[in-house]
Design a protein around this motif. Structure first.
Motif, mmCIF file in Angstrom:
data_model
loop_
_atom_site.group_PDB
_atom_site.id
_atom_site.type_symbol
_atom_site.label_atom_id
_atom_site.label_comp_id
_atom_site.label_asym_id
_atom_site.label_seq_id
_atom_site.Cartn_x
_atom_site.Cartn_y
_atom_site.Cartn_z
ATOM 1 N N THR A 23 44.022 -29.444 31.727
ATOM 2 C CA THR A 23 44.855 -28.701 32.670
ATOM 3 C C THR A 23 45.895 -27.942 31.854
ATOM 4 N N GLY A 24 45.892 -26.616 31.992
ATOM 5 C CA GLY A 24 46.789 -25.820 31.163
ATOM 6 C C GLY A 24 47.525 -24.738 31.921
ATOM 7 N N ASN A 25 48.670 -24.361 31.380
ATOM 8 C CA ASN A 25 49.485 -23.268 31.916
ATOM 9 C C ASN A 25 50.012 -22.456 30.741
ATOM 10 N N LEU A 26 50.080 -21.144 30.920
ATOM 11 C CA LEU A 26 50.519 -20.255 29.853
ATOM 12 C C LEU A 26 51.321 -19.106 30.449
ATOM 13 N N VAL A 27 52.428 -18.778 29.804
ATOM 14 C CA VAL A 27 53.211 -17.595 30.148
ATOM 15 C C VAL A 27 53.233 -16.709 28.915
ATOM 16 N N ASN A 28 52.873 -15.440 29.095
ATOM 17 C CA ASN A 28 52.777 -14.508 27.980
ATOM 18 C C ASN A 28 53.563 -13.242 28.302
ATOM 19 N N TRP A 29 54.275 -12.715 27.306
ATOM 20 C CA TRP A 29 55.013 -11.461 27.456
ATOM 21 C C TRP A 29 54.530 -10.495 26.388
ATOM 22 N N ASN A 30 54.127 -9.306 26.804
ATOM 23 C CA ASN A 30 53.720 -8.238 25.894
ATOM 24 C C ASN A 30 54.665 -7.073 26.100
ATOM 25 N N PHE B 21 51.003 -14.951 33.778
ATOM 26 C CA PHE B 21 50.978 -16.400 33.975
ATOM 27 C C PHE B 21 49.529 -16.794 34.204
ATOM 28 N N VAL B 22 49.046 -17.778 33.446
ATOM 29 C CA VAL B 22 47.667 -18.237 33.544
ATOM 30 C C VAL B 22 47.679 -19.748 33.760
ATOM 31 N N SER B 23 46.839 -20.215 34.677
ATOM 32 C CA SER B 23 46.719 -21.647 34.936
ATOM 33 C C SER B 23 45.238 -21.991 35.067
ATOM 34 N N ALA C 251 57.260 -3.732 41.565
ATOM 35 C CA ALA C 251 56.519 -3.442 40.332
ATOM 36 C C ALA C 251 55.044 -3.754 40.543
ATOM 37 N N LYS C 252 54.220 -3.308 39.612
ATOM 38 C CA LYS C 252 52.791 -3.557 39.726
ATOM 39 C C LYS C 252 52.477 -5.014 39.425
ATOM 40 N N THR C 253 51.840 -5.667 40.377
ATOM 41 C CA THR C 253 51.454 -7.062 40.236
ATOM 42 C C THR C 253 49.974 -7.175 40.569
ATOM 43 N N SER C 254 49.243 -7.885 39.733
ATOM 44 C CA SER C 254 47.828 -8.116 40.009
ATOM 45 C C SER C 254 47.504 -9.555 39.633
ATOM 46 N N GLY C 255 46.416 -10.038 40.165
ATOM 47 C CA GLY C 255 46.038 -11.406 39.839
ATOM 48 C C GLY C 255 44.729 -11.802 40.470
ATOM 49 N N ALA C 256 44.279 -12.957 40.090
ATOM 50 C CA ALA C 256 43.049 -13.527 40.637
ATOM 51 C C ALA C 256 43.163 -15.043 40.560
ATOM 52 N N PHE C 257 42.546 -15.707 41.513
ATOM 53 C CA PHE C 257 42.555 -17.167 41.521
ATOM 54 C C PHE C 257 41.203 -17.651 42.022
ATOM 55 N N LYS C 258 40.612 -18.588 41.290
ATOM 56 C CA LYS C 258 39.334 -19.177 41.678
ATOM 57 C C LYS C 258 39.505 -20.686 41.718
ATOM 58 N N ILE C 259 38.959 -21.298 42.726
ATOM 59 C CA ILE C 259 39.006 -22.754 42.843
ATOM 60 C C ILE C 259 37.623 -23.233 43.251
ATOM 61 N N GLY C 260 37.241 -24.376 42.725
ATOM 62 C CA GLY C 260 35.928 -24.897 43.042
ATOM 63 C C GLY C 260 35.787 -26.327 42.569
ATOM 64 N N SER C 261 34.552 -26.742 42.469
ATOM 65 C CA SER C 261 34.243 -28.092 42.025
ATOM 66 C C SER C 261 33.479 -28.013 40.713
ATOM 67 N N ALA C 262 33.878 -28.823 39.750
ATOM 68 C CA ALA C 262 33.180 -28.897 38.470
ATOM 69 C C ALA C 262 32.383 -30.187 38.437
ATOM 70 N N GLN C 263 31.224 -30.125 37.827
ATOM 71 C CA GLN C 263 30.362 -31.298 37.768
ATOM 72 C C GLN C 263 29.677 -31.348 36.415
ATOM 73 N N LYS C 264 29.616 -32.544 35.848
ATOM 74 C CA LYS C 264 28.910 -32.780 34.588
ATOM 75 C C LYS C 264 27.974 -33.956 34.807
ATOM 76 N N GLU D 52 40.937 -21.647 37.950
ATOM 77 C CA GLU D 52 41.488 -20.747 36.949
ATOM 78 C C GLU D 52 42.128 -19.594 37.707
ATOM 79 N N GLY D 53 43.290 -19.224 37.243
ATOM 80 C CA GLY D 53 43.993 -18.150 37.921
ATOM 81 C C GLY D 53 44.977 -17.472 36.998
ATOM 82 N N SER D 54 45.298 -16.247 37.340
ATOM 83 C CA SER D 54 46.283 -15.515 36.559
ATOM 84 C C SER D 54 47.002 -14.514 37.449
ATOM 85 N N VAL D 55 48.246 -14.269 37.104
ATOM 86 C CA VAL D 55 49.059 -13.250 37.761
ATOM 87 C C VAL D 55 49.688 -12.423 36.651
#
Length: 150
Positions: free
Chosen positions: A66-73, A47-49, A3-16, A32-35
């Motif tokens: 820190t969050g995770n989400l599963v969504n169905w449309n 799926f979003v994290s 099936a069609k699957t797409s996604g993106a994932f970014k990782i880095g350093s956060a600073q305040k 932040e990432g999603s599939v």
């Protein structure tokens, strides 16, 4: 897998960095990432994290969320669709010794009335557990909506 699957994932350093030296400096790994999986043309799962640093809401120096989400449309017909989601969010309050764990669930049904109108109903449930009991709660929400576009 076919099936069609797409996604993106970014990782880095956060600073305040704070102007007031009493708060120190916040650094950490952020992502932040999603599939998105579309097994059918009219149905998809996502799926979003994420992990981010956020501004304090008045308690502590800053938040680590820190969050995770599963969504169905799912589109039942050309003018009728539904959504359902499950999510978790962990919020750590730096400098306050507080940690919250929030669980969310929602389900909604939406109907497109003509080209410019959409009506819907949605139910959402939120449960927050905290290591500081006075911040705990359960919430049930029901929403009815009518949307129009020009």
């Amino acid at each position: 897998a076919t099936a069609k699957t797409s996604g993106a994932f970014k990782i880095g350093s956060a600073q305040k960095t704070f102007t007031d030296g009493g708060f120190g400096k916040a650094t950490g790994t952020a992502w932040e990432g999603s599939v998105k999986w579309s097994p059918l043309t009219y149905s998809n799962f996502e799926f979003v994290s994420s992990r981010t640093l956020a501004d304090s809401t008045g308690l502590g120096n800053y938040l680590i969320n820190t969050g995770n989400l599963v969504n169905w449309n799912h589109k039942w017909r050309s003018n009728l669709y539904s959504t359902a989601s499950l999510g978790t969010l962990k919020s750590e309050y730096d400098g306050a010794g507080r940690t919250d764990n929030v669980d969310n669930a929602s389900i909604g049904v939406f109907y497109e009335v003509g080209r410019n109108w959409r009506a819907g109903a949605q139910w959402a449930y939120t449960k927050r557990k905290s290591n500081q009991a006075n911040f705990e709660f359960n919430r049930n929400s029901t929403f009815f909506s009518l949307q129009g576009t020009l």
